[in-house]
Design an enzyme around this catalytic site. Structure first.
Site, PDB file in Angstrom:
ATOM      1  N   LYS A  71      -3.595   6.967   2.969  1.00 35.25           N
ATOM      2  CA  LYS A  71      -3.444   6.140   1.762  1.00 35.25           C
ATOM      3  C   LYS A  71      -4.377   4.923   1.849  1.00 35.25           C
ATOM      4  O   LYS A  71      -4.902   4.627   2.929  1.00 35.25           O
ATOM      5  CB  LYS A  71      -1.985   5.680   1.638  1.00 35.25           C
ATOM      6  N   ARG A 128      13.782  -0.019   0.322  1.00 33.67           N
ATOM      7  CA  ARG A 128      12.533   0.055  -0.426  1.00 33.67           C
ATOM      8  C   ARG A 128      12.611   1.300  -1.296  1.00 33.67           C
ATOM      9  O   ARG A 128      13.534   1.423  -2.086  1.00 33.67           O
ATOM     10  CB  ARG A 128      11.372   0.093   0.578  1.00 33.67           C
ATOM     11  N   TYR A 165     -17.826 -26.086   2.301  1.00 33.98           N
ATOM     12  CA  TYR A 165     -16.919 -26.767   1.376  1.00 33.98           C
ATOM     13  C   TYR A 165     -15.988 -27.722   2.125  1.00 33.98           C
ATOM     14  O   TYR A 165     -15.408 -27.372   3.139  1.00 33.98           O
ATOM     15  CB  TYR A 165     -16.062 -25.747   0.638  1.00 33.98           C
ATOM     16  N   MET A 194     -16.959 -17.031  -0.018  1.00 34.57           N
ATOM     17  CA  MET A 194     -16.800 -15.692  -0.593  1.00 34.57           C
ATOM     18  C   MET A 194     -17.827 -14.716  -0.042  1.00 34.57           C
ATOM     19  O   MET A 194     -17.514 -13.564   0.239  1.00 34.57           O
ATOM     20  CB  MET A 194     -16.921 -15.767  -2.123  1.00 34.57           C
TER      21      MET A 194
HETATM   22  C1  LIG Z   1       2.296   3.969   5.280  1.00 31.51           C
HETATM   23  C2  LIG Z   1       3.417   4.887   5.599  1.00 31.51           C
HETATM   24  C3  LIG Z   1       3.397   5.638   6.784  1.00 31.51           C
HETATM   25  C4  LIG Z   1       2.373   5.412   7.868  1.00 31.51           C
HETATM   26  O1  LIG Z   1       2.841   4.348   8.668  1.00 31.51           O
HETATM   27  P1  LIG Z   1       2.021   3.857   9.949  1.00 31.51           P
HETATM   28  O2  LIG Z   1       2.905   2.889  10.609  1.00 31.51           O
HETATM   29  O3  LIG Z   1       0.777   3.259   9.416  1.00 31.51           O
HETATM   30  O4  LIG Z   1       1.755   5.061  10.765  1.00 31.51           O
HETATM   31  C5  LIG Z   1       4.400   6.555   6.985  1.00 31.51           C
HETATM   32  N1  LIG Z   1       5.376   6.734   6.079  1.00 31.51           N
HETATM   33  C6  LIG Z   1       5.456   6.009   4.939  1.00 31.51           C
HETATM   34  C7  LIG Z   1       6.562   6.244   3.988  1.00 31.51           C
HETATM   35  C8  LIG Z   1       4.480   5.054   4.662  1.00 31.51           C
HETATM   36  O5  LIG Z   1       4.551   4.320   3.548  1.00 31.51           O
END
Ligand SMILES: *Cc1c(COP(=O)(O)O)cnc(C)c1O
Length: 400
Positions: A62, A158, A286, A334
């Site tokens: 992801k 969640r 800055y 930036m």
């Molecule tokens: C991102 C995610 C993972 C991967 O987790 P890592 O700790 O990066 O290996 C696994 N399961 C879910 C549901 C996630 O959102």
């Protein structure tokens, strides 16, 4: 005009004169920041998980492979058997790239493009009745069967299904399975505290998962994939592995528990784009947050927070040039940072290594995370956004 003024204006004219022979610019490869992704590091990490955990590995790619780009192929070629992403559009892009492996998408709104997923053979996680019915009706329209993983919330509060609705969700899914609209192939949970492997919370959440699986069986479901562990669980909690580990961070060399020696895959470099000599007491950047203590040489690197460098790392951040560490001074802008290289012989076009595996005295992603009060995941994910990635290691870059 006085003699002194005449002398000064002659000097300015001499400095402005164009040299007879124009100096050659630095080689083209030196002009931009570059982000190297070491495929061999990712391959090594995947093989480590496949062998050390003894469970099949789902490569979690992801957020554009945690900022590393197109790495699903590397993971699959080195022992991963599944691919996992958050959203259906992410999964569709992988399918369009020709990736045919089993694939799971676990975070979708109720009105997601479920038909796309069903048509492309993408498994989806379901956490609510609304999602379940939306997926089932999409399957009906598509004339197919949706492959589901029911997601039980075991403690994250969640996206998983709350414990109170779990049994009824299983009943509804079983009815739709009988009707041929869905097939529940998996049950998933996600540990809240795996980064602290010894935490009792892991025991509590694992028990909730086991109970959830038991309830699903009792309601007539027969999932073959039971998955709870992500990177930290897969590494440090063998009791969380079940039939599949969803490994994200670990692929990229990150152990959230900070225990395992995995191999970081990213190297971030930038060329010295500008050099200048300044006097003591010169304010930099800055707000003049930094003032030189003595006469020194400043090197400007064309990379900043717009490229993903965390601004909060100011005061601590360093880079390596020619194998030596130098501090970033003043604010991180930036598009640029200023490095104090003292009286050392640094030249235009020299390559500063901002981050890497740490094998050339360069800072690591863990250093940057500590300097800026965040985690390595956030550092690497941000870097991928603007930097053009080179899918080879920094060593390979200079090998020819
Ligand atoms: C991102 C995610 C993972 C991967 O987790 P890592 O700790 O990066 O290996 C696994 N399961 C879910 C549901 C996630 O959102």
């Amino acid at each position: 005009m006085t003699a002194a003024a005449a002398h000064a204006s002659a000097q300015v004219a001499a400095q402005a004169a164009v040299p007879a022979v124009l100096p050659a610019p630095p080689p083209a490869a030196h002009r931009l920041a570059e982000l190297y992704v070491d495929r061999r590091a990712i391959a090594r990490n995947v093989r480590h998980f496949a062998h050390a955990t003894g469970t099949p590995v789902m490569a979690v790619v992801k957020a554009d492979g945690f900022g590393h780009g197109d790495v699903a192929e590397i993971a699959l070629a080195n022992g991963a058997t599944w691919v996992g992403v958050a959203t259906i559009p992410e999964a569709m892009r992988l399918r369009e790239r020709g990736i045919a492996a089993p694939m799971l998408s676990w975070l979708n709104p109720v009105d997601a493009d479920w038909e796309d997923a069903i048509g492309a053979g993408i498994d989806v996680a379901v956490t609510s009745f609304e999602q379940l019915y939306a997926v089932a009706s999409a399957a009906e329209r598509a004339g197919g069967t949706a492959r589901l993983h029911l997601h039980l919330d075991i403690g994250m509060s969640r996206e998983g299904a709350p414990a109170e609705s779990w049994s009824a969700l299983c009943v509804a899914a079983a009815a739709l399975e009988t009707a041929g609209r869905v097939r529940v192939v998996g049950i998933m949970g996600h540990l809240s505290s795996a980064e602290t492997p010894a935490s009792r919370q892991n025991d509590v959440e694992r028990l909730r998962f086991v109970n959830g699986v038991r309830v699903a069986h009792r309601r007539g479901l027969t999932p073959s994939e039971l998955h709870l562990a992500a990177t930290a669980g897969a590494l440090h909690r063998p009791d969380s592995r079940f039939t599949l580990s969803r490994v994200g961070a670990g692929l990229y060399g990150i152990d959230p528990a900070g225990i395992a020696a995995l191999t970081p895959a990213l190297t971030l470099t930038a060329p010295v784009a500008h050099l200048r000599r300044v006097a003591a007491n010169t304010g930099i950047g800055y707000g003049h947050d930094h003032t030189t203590a003595r006469a020194t040489t400043l090197a400007v690197l064309p990379i900043g927070y717009g490229d993903g460098l965390p601004r909060a790392a100011q005061e601590h951040a360093q880079v390596a040039i020619r194998g030596r560490r130098y501090p970033i001074v003043g604010r991180i802008s930036m598009d640029q940072v200023v490095v104090d290289v003292g009286n050392d012989a640094v030249e235009l076009g020299d390559i500063a290594v901002l981050m890497g595996p740490g094998t050339r005295h360069e800072p690591t992603m863990r250093d940057w995370a500590e300097w800026s009060g965040t985690i390595e995941h956030e550092i690497v994910t941000r870097l991928g956004v603007r930097n053009s990635r080179v899918l080879r290691s920094y060593d390979e870059r200079w090998a020819r």
